[in-house]
Design a protein around this motif. Structure first.
Motif, PDB file in Angstrom:
ATOM      1  N   THR A 186      -2.956   1.936   6.121  1.00 34.24           N
ATOM      2  CA  THR A 186      -3.120   0.913   5.080  1.00 34.24           C
ATOM      3  C   THR A 186      -2.202  -0.290   5.287  1.00 34.24           C
ATOM      4  OG1 THR A 186      -1.506   2.055   3.670  1.00 34.24           O
ATOM      5  CG2 THR A 186      -3.836   2.624   3.376  1.00 34.24           C
ATOM      6  N   ASP A 210       2.004   6.671   6.402  1.00 34.42           N
ATOM      7  CA  ASP A 210       0.832   5.788   6.468  1.00 34.42           C
ATOM      8  C   ASP A 210      -0.277   6.362   7.346  1.00 34.42           C
ATOM      9  OD1 ASP A 210      -0.569   3.439   5.802  1.00 34.42           O
ATOM     10  OD2 ASP A 210       0.014   2.504   7.696  1.00 34.42           O
ATOM     11  N   PRO A 253       0.822  -1.222   0.000  1.00 30.24           N
ATOM     12  CA  PRO A 253       0.000   0.000   0.000  1.00 30.24           C
ATOM     13  C   PRO A 253       0.855   1.271   0.000  1.00 30.24           C
ATOM     14  CG  PRO A 253      -0.928  -1.608   1.504  1.00 30.24           C
ATOM     15  CD  PRO A 253       0.399  -2.150   1.073  1.00 30.24           C
TER      16      PRO A 253
END
Length: 434
Positions: free
Chosen positions: A295, A291, A111
């Motif tokens: 994710t 992040d 991700p």
């Protein structure tokens, strides 16, 4: 560069706790952690990122096809990212908390990787568009508009992504100054276009028609990068002066991208699209390294700035190669066709294009290193490109020479707003606590 002193006072570069490998060798990962170190990175990035556009612009004005220059540029731009990854990113701990570059390549962090690669895609599109916009509206105005859009949109997004670590009372007045600079930049361009039309209006029609009917194909004109160089005052340009009608005609004859007879709205449209692309790459990189949207799976460490920069540069490189190879055979804006073979044999100016890629690559790396420490919103101060590019534009390319007082007044006002904006954005820098 120094690290954290024994008293705990942050210095230019702070080094996390060292780790000891199985053979007893102790390694440290080099990270910018202090506010002062971040500001140094920003200022260095500002100079580097403001210089590479001038190099590519100079090559285009000397007749080198932009497809050739950009392919050279993107190669060394990627090599700069590799160097950063295998030096700063690899000399570090190999643990689950502070993994080094090679360790992170095998982790389940896709991700974040995709966010980094998305940032590289939009940056590549923005840089590619800018190369054509410089020809139509000039390097100074292009950088004013693109960098201002970047700051207004990107900095606002980064402020909220970074959990408001920057000082809003200082940051957003700086963003406002960038917004004012966009308006002034458009006014400067409109005024300068009017000045140039007035200069060209004094020339005979047959002279202007002859100047517009020029082909720069290397196949039909082997001297495409020859000695008739209006920037250096050689050949037929010896009798012209910067900013004069003869200079403008000589430049049009020589350059790779022909702009006479084309609407200036084309250049402005390309410029605004490039600015939109630039406004997205920094927030995407921010998401890749921090992040904020959670994710990643539990226990998977965030991408370090060096690993994220590697993936960012991979996508930037791949897209640039694909698009420019296509443009060799299917050029845009009536540029002459080229080929892989013609590109590989075109060494005239290749060294400068390689240098531009290195300069941009290290500039981007420094921007991200500073942003990770002090907040990406403050790091967007490096978008004040016109502070340096306008200097290069006037010195190397004769932009705004022999223009009207109105143009000069608008130009000074524009640059003043950028100086204020940069000062405010840097002053808003915070310090990330992780």
């Amino acid at each position: 560069m120094s690290g954290m002193d024994v008293s705990g006072t942050p210095s230019l570069i702070a080094l996390p706790t060292e780790s000891t490998l199985s053979n007893g060798l102790s390694l440290k990962i080099y990270l910018v952690e202090s506010k002062g170190g971040a500001i140094v990175c920003m200022l260095l990035a500002l100079f580097l990122l403001d210089t590479w556009p001038a190099i590519l612009t100079l090559l285009e004005r000397r007749g080198r096809l932009p497809q050739h220059s950009y392919l050279d540029y993107t190669i060394t731009n990627f090599l700069a990212a590799l160097f950063i990854a295998f030096t700063f990113g690899e000399i570090g701990k190999s643990t689950s908390e502070e993994p080094n570059f090679l360790t992170q390549l095998s982790q389940d962090n896709w991700p974040s990787v995709l966010f980094a690669m998305a940032g590289g895609v939009v940056l590549s599109l923005g840089n590619l568009c800018s190369q054509y916009a410089w020809a139509f509206v000039g390097i100074s105005v292009t950088e004013v508009i693109t960098s201002s859009i970047t700051v207004v949109v990107g900095t606002t997004a980064n402020y909220f992504l970074d959990d408001k670590i920057n000082k809003a009372a200082i940051l957003f007045p700086g963003v406002g100054c960038f917004l004012i600079a966009v308006s002034l930049g458009s006014c400067v361009h409109a005024s300068n276009v009017a000045d140039n039309k007035a200069k060209l209006g004094s020339l005979p029609d047959d002279y202007k028609a002859a100047a517009a009917d020029v082909s720069v194909s290397k196949e039909t004109h082997p001297d495409i990068v020859g000695t008739k160089d209006p920037e250096r005052g050689t050949g037929t340009a010896d009798k012209t002066k910067f900013g004069s009608a003869d200079f403008l005609i000589g430049l049009e004859n020589r350059r790779a991208i022909k702009v006479f007879g084309k609407s200036t709205m084309i250049g402005l449209a390309i410029t605004f699209f490039a600015g939109l692309c630039f406004s997205l790459f920094s927030p995407a990189f921010n998401l890749a390294t921090n992040d904020q949207w959670d994710t990643l799976k539990d226990g998977v460490p965030h991408l370090t700035v060096y690993t994220a920069f590697f993936y960012f540069s991979v996508s930037c490189f791949v897209l640039a190669v694909i698009l420019n190879v296509i443009f060799l055979y299917h050029p845009v804006l009536n540029l002459p066709k080229s080929s892989i073979r013609a590109y590989l044999t075109d060494w005239n100016g290749r060294g400068w294009a390689f240098l531009a890629g290195l300069v941009c690559g290290f500039g981007n790396g420094l921007q991200f290193m500073g942003g990770q420490a002090a907040g990406y919103a403050a790091a967007d101060a490096v978008q004040a490109f016109p502070l340096v590019t306008t200097f290069w534009g006037i010195l190397l390319f004769g932009e705004y020479r022999r223009s009207s007082r109105k143009t000069y007044g608008l130009l000074v006002s524009m640059l003043f707003m950028f100086i204020v904006a940069v000062a405010l954005l840097i002053a808003s820098a915070g310090q990330r606590n992780e």
